[in-house]
Design a protein around this motif. Sequence first.
Motif, PDB file in Angstrom:
ATOM      1  N   ILE A 174       5.666 -54.554 -16.414  1.00  0.00           N
ATOM      2  CA  ILE A 174       6.714 -53.225 -16.157  1.00  0.00           C
ATOM      3  C   ILE A 174       7.905 -53.927 -16.276  1.00  0.00           C
ATOM      4  O   ILE A 174       8.508 -52.464 -16.501  1.00  0.00           O
ATOM      5  CB  ILE A 174       5.962 -52.769 -14.923  1.00  0.00           C
ATOM      6  N   PHE A 175       8.459 -55.233 -16.605  1.00  0.00           N
ATOM      7  CA  PHE A 175       9.622 -55.306 -16.398  1.00  0.00           C
ATOM      8  C   PHE A 175       9.897 -55.744 -18.150  1.00  0.00           C
ATOM      9  O   PHE A 175      11.143 -55.775 -18.367  1.00  0.00           O
ATOM     10  CB  PHE A 175       9.670 -56.697 -15.567  1.00  0.00           C
ATOM     11  N   ASP A 176       9.434 -55.452 -18.635  1.00  0.00           N
ATOM     12  CA  ASP A 176       9.174 -55.149 -19.586  1.00  0.00           C
ATOM     13  C   ASP A 176       9.663 -53.788 -20.796  1.00  0.00           C
ATOM     14  O   ASP A 176      10.202 -53.272 -19.857  1.00  0.00           O
ATOM     15  CB  ASP A 176       8.055 -55.101 -21.136  1.00  0.00           C
ATOM     16  N   ILE A 177      10.623 -54.406 -21.916  1.00  0.00           N
ATOM     17  CA  ILE A 177      11.431 -53.275 -22.398  1.00  0.00           C
ATOM     18  C   ILE A 177      10.576 -51.913 -22.975  1.00  0.00           C
ATOM     19  O   ILE A 177      10.604 -50.933 -22.685  1.00  0.00           O
ATOM     20  CB  ILE A 177      12.517 -53.293 -23.047  1.00  0.00           C
ATOM     21  N   ALA A 178      10.022 -51.671 -23.612  1.00  0.00           N
ATOM     22  CA  ALA A 178       8.712 -50.946 -23.715  1.00  0.00           C
ATOM     23  C   ALA A 178       7.953 -50.338 -21.998  1.00  0.00           C
ATOM     24  O   ALA A 178       8.113 -49.258 -22.319  1.00  0.00           O
ATOM     25  CB  ALA A 178       6.886 -51.872 -24.252  1.00  0.00           C
ATOM     26  N   HIS A 179       7.982 -50.852 -21.256  1.00  0.00           N
ATOM     27  CA  HIS A 179       8.266 -49.710 -19.682  1.00  0.00           C
ATOM     28  C   HIS A 179       9.444 -48.871 -19.241  1.00  0.00           C
ATOM     29  O   HIS A 179       8.836 -47.960 -18.830  1.00  0.00           O
ATOM     30  CB  HIS A 179       7.331 -50.356 -18.627  1.00  0.00           C
ATOM     31  N   THR A 180       9.975 -49.233 -20.106  1.00  0.00           N
ATOM     32  CA  THR A 180      11.238 -48.405 -19.769  1.00  0.00           C
ATOM     33  C   THR A 180      10.904 -47.435 -20.619  1.00  0.00           C
ATOM     34  O   THR A 180      11.478 -45.938 -20.341  1.00  0.00           O
ATOM     35  CB  THR A 180      12.913 -49.252 -20.208  1.00  0.00           C
ATOM     36  N   ASP A 181      10.885 -47.764 -21.196  1.00  0.00           N
ATOM     37  CA  ASP A 181      10.413 -46.433 -22.988  1.00  0.00           C
ATOM     38  C   ASP A 181       9.525 -45.088 -22.393  1.00  0.00           C
ATOM     39  O   ASP A 181       9.975 -44.608 -22.106  1.00  0.00           O
ATOM     40  CB  ASP A 181      10.180 -46.945 -23.973  1.00  0.00           C
ATOM     41  N   LEU A 182       8.430 -46.074 -21.674  1.00  0.00           N
ATOM     42  CA  LEU A 182       7.198 -45.549 -21.037  1.00  0.00           C
ATOM     43  C   LEU A 182       7.944 -44.527 -19.409  1.00  0.00           C
ATOM     44  O   LEU A 182       7.632 -43.425 -19.508  1.00  0.00           O
ATOM     45  CB  LEU A 182       6.429 -46.569 -20.872  1.00  0.00           C
ATOM     46  N   LEU A 183       8.714 -45.136 -18.948  1.00  0.00           N
ATOM     47  CA  LEU A 183       8.876 -44.623 -17.603  1.00  0.00           C
ATOM     48  C   LEU A 183       9.910 -43.862 -18.261  1.00  0.00           C
ATOM     49  O   LEU A 183       9.887 -42.109 -17.604  1.00  0.00           O
ATOM     50  CB  LEU A 183       9.711 -45.359 -16.772  1.00  0.00           C
ATOM     51  N   PHE A 184      11.172 -43.136 -19.319  1.00  0.00           N
ATOM     52  CA  PHE A 184      11.379 -42.465 -19.441  1.00  0.00           C
ATOM     53  C   PHE A 184      11.171 -41.455 -19.888  1.00  0.00           C
ATOM     54  O   PHE A 184      11.650 -40.436 -19.827  1.00  0.00           O
ATOM     55  CB  PHE A 184      13.035 -43.075 -20.512  1.00  0.00           C
TER      56      PHE A 184
END
Length: 422
Positions: free
Chosen positions: A245-255
């Motif tokens: 969840i700390f990967d940048i891909a999860h930033t995209d997912l959450l946003f």
Amino acid sequence: MTETIHDLIGVGFGPSNLALAIALHERQSPVDALFLEARPGFAWHPGMMIPGADMQVSFLKDLVTLHNPASGFSFLSYLHERGRLERFVNRKSFFPSRVEFNDYLGWAAAKLGTICAYDQRVTAIEPVERQGQITLLRIRAEDECGRVTTRLARQIVLAPGGAPHWPAPFADHQGVPGLSHSSDFTHAVLPRVRPGQSVAVIGGGQSASEIFAALAAHPAGLSVDLILRGHALKPADDSPFVNEIFDIAHTDLLFGMPPRQQQAFRQDFAATNYAVTDIDLLQQIHGLLYEQSVIGEERLALRRDTAVAGLRPGPAGLALTLKTPQGRQDRHYDHVILCTGYRREAETLGLTGIASWIQCGQPDRQYRLPMRPGFLPAIHVQGYSEQTHGLSDTLLSVLAVRAQEIAASVEAAHRGQLLAAE
């Protein structure tokens, strides 16, 4: 005296804006950037430099590596220049000490030269209007002697860090002798403890556990209570799949999630960061309390299911009224340390002077605040977007990649400003 105009002014020079400064440097960016820092020199959580405390994230999540492993600003480059690379490898650990990581950050800041002006506490951010539009921002900063300097900026990036949280009933007692926040532990507490004194540590997270363990080992033989509202100290979940969840891909997912789903996601993974402690430190504290029971001492105590209902300062120290399963109790301490985290609300960003221009809503994916038409300067924030960008926003995990994203956004706004001026 003419005020200097900068393409970009960064407020704060901790890891977030340091990573941004490095990103702009390595991109050979045309943006003229200056960063302002309130402290007299670089320092990262100086009040929590507890001997023996390790980082909770891998050294690979430094200022640059996840974007550019070959960077001369990496933690490995730092170790090589310091002559400790082989010795660090021999530790067989991904986690440097907090003291060493702070030294790394200071080393990286020094390599950038004069990009940061220290002893500059920003006191106001004001709009500069021209022909009905806000074209610039005026940044007022004050040094330790009270001298005020004003600068103009076409863009700003705000990364002042969190403000220590003083919950009720402590908020009205800031400055009372003996009462302090964990952010000032090594400065406000350690030099002042005396043999036989009693200390209350309030909180159930990593900082509370580190401070409790440090005080338990102090040669002054202190009586230390760890007071937590919950029933037990809980371990941080740092297992491999959860760590994703700390990967940048999860930033995209959450946003991209609807607000309710974002909130549920954050709550589901709160045990990675909030009110939790590394398992090895939990085991150490349990061992301390167990060994104490063997030898029949009562110097250390874990006071669980306990909330603080009141605080009364007095000549004999600090009296805490505690709500316990057995009812209310009054206990007296020489020191009370609040391990109650940090506030990162919008009002702590110092934007009162331009608040009327900020539109409702959260920062966009590139961490840029939405502004009303007619407001031309871009405003980016770092560390204030957890609600929309995820739990990694206040941590070190996305520093390298986020810095590149903001640098690209800053450069795009810069090009737009140049075109508008032609």
